[in-house]
Design a protein around this motif. Sequence first.
Motif, mmCIF file in Angstrom:
data_model
loop_
_atom_site.group_PDB
_atom_site.id
_atom_site.type_symbol
_atom_site.label_atom_id
_atom_site.label_comp_id
_atom_site.label_asym_id
_atom_site.label_seq_id
_atom_site.Cartn_x
_atom_site.Cartn_y
_atom_site.Cartn_z
ATOM 1 N N LYS A 1 -6.239 8.146 1.044
ATOM 2 C CA LYS A 1 -6.209 7.046 0.093
ATOM 3 C C LYS A 1 -4.809 6.449 0.001
ATOM 4 O O LYS A 1 -3.812 7.138 0.202
ATOM 5 N N THR A 2 -4.789 5.162 -0.330
ATOM 6 C CA THR A 2 -3.541 4.503 -0.705
ATOM 7 C C THR A 2 -3.765 3.784 -2.032
ATOM 8 O O THR A 2 -4.871 3.349 -2.338
ATOM 9 N N SER A 3 -2.712 3.680 -2.812
ATOM 10 C CA SER A 3 -2.755 2.790 -3.971
ATOM 11 C C SER A 3 -2.377 1.397 -3.486
ATOM 12 O O SER A 3 -1.782 1.242 -2.411
ATOM 13 N N PHE A 4 -2.740 0.368 -4.244
ATOM 14 C CA PHE A 4 -2.395 -0.989 -3.829
ATOM 15 C C PHE A 4 -1.810 -1.776 -4.992
ATOM 16 O O PHE A 4 -2.145 -1.548 -6.156
ATOM 17 N N LEU B 1 0.855 -1.186 0.000
ATOM 18 C CA LEU B 1 0.000 0.000 0.000
ATOM 19 C C LEU B 1 0.894 1.240 0.000
ATOM 20 O O LEU B 1 1.886 1.291 0.732
ATOM 21 N N THR B 2 0.542 2.236 -0.810
ATOM 22 C CA THR B 2 1.330 3.465 -0.903
ATOM 23 C C THR B 2 0.416 4.655 -0.690
ATOM 24 O O THR B 2 -0.618 4.796 -1.363
ATOM 25 N N ILE B 3 0.790 5.533 0.240
ATOM 26 C CA ILE B 3 -0.039 6.687 0.592
ATOM 27 C C ILE B 3 -0.059 7.709 -0.533
ATOM 28 O O ILE B 3 0.957 7.984 -1.167
ATOM 29 N N ASP B 4 -1.233 8.277 -0.766
ATOM 30 C CA ASP B 4 -1.375 9.433 -1.632
ATOM 31 C C ASP B 4 -1.329 10.676 -0.741
ATOM 32 O O ASP B 4 -2.309 10.977 -0.053
ATOM 33 N N PRO B 5 -0.205 11.412 -0.706
ATOM 34 C CA PRO B 5 -0.077 12.548 0.232
ATOM 35 C C PRO B 5 -1.109 13.641 0.020
ATOM 36 O O PRO B 5 -1.398 14.401 0.948
ATOM 37 N N SER B 6 -1.661 13.752 -1.176
ATOM 38 C CA SER B 6 -2.622 14.822 -1.468
ATOM 39 C C SER B 6 -4.039 14.472 -1.033
ATOM 40 O O SER B 6 -4.949 15.300 -1.170
#
Length: 299
Positions: free
Chosen positions: A152-155, A98-103
């Motif tokens: 949100k996070t991307s996966f 999982l990768t955080i979307d900082p915006s």
Amino acid sequence: NAKKTMTITFPDGLDQGVKINYDSQVTSPINGSVDLNNSVESDNKTTTAGGSVDEEGLTKSLGAVDYNAKTVAWKLDINEGRQTMSDWVLNDTIPNGLTIDPSSFVLTDNDNKQILVQGTDYQITETNTGFKIEFLGALKTSAKDYYTLTYKTSFDTNEVPSNGTWTNSAKATWTDVNGDTHENSGSANFTPKVEFDNDGSKSGSYNATNKTITWTVVANYNQRTLTDATISDQIVGDQDYVSDSAKLNEATINSDGSYSLGAQVSSPDITFDSDSNTLTAKLPEGSTKAYVLTYETSL
């Protein structure tokens, strides 16, 4: 305790039944859960009711999943019990894959219906395991409303844990008006659909009239860049491949994880090996699309 006793009297007596409703409030922070009992006495008879109340310091839940964009939303309900908190800090642990979307961070004061300002009301710091969020200014000294944080996070399903589920957890610490420290925890799970975990699916439908089965194979649900990619399907059992029945189509992945059939691939590279009874379709090199292979077999 006399301060916790309420007496209701009927000076003129009663000649009918009455129902009395009232509310009570928990006056101190709850860690975990607490059992509450309340008894009432009338005419020398006592009745007791009870139950448990869970803490309302932090609740984490799963938000919307977009399988086309490959994103998943998370929600944290903070201080729903409306305690007065100082030095509130939350650490959120983001698992691998999982990768955080900082915006995407939005922190809302639900009681004032106000979106708080990052850098003024709170700050977010990236950590080795995720991120840390803390209040600033007046909220650092006294935060007493009910807040909601969403992000949100991307996966990447290449990194889904072996049990098929990501667990996203958070822990908050704060101090109450008496100087006592408290800790609240919350977690939520995300299990991607099995076809995205497998990056493919297969299904068949039988036509009783002509005794044929139409097979549908979907590949590259995750829309990765394809390199030397093929779909190979061995036909087993008492069935024969219907010559030239194979077709290859592009597909669009919808946000809910379903797919929509797109344009048919012109001049597809599809071969059938009669010795091994295997159908093979070579997918377009460098494409990032999902593809659907359909073909028929006869019984």
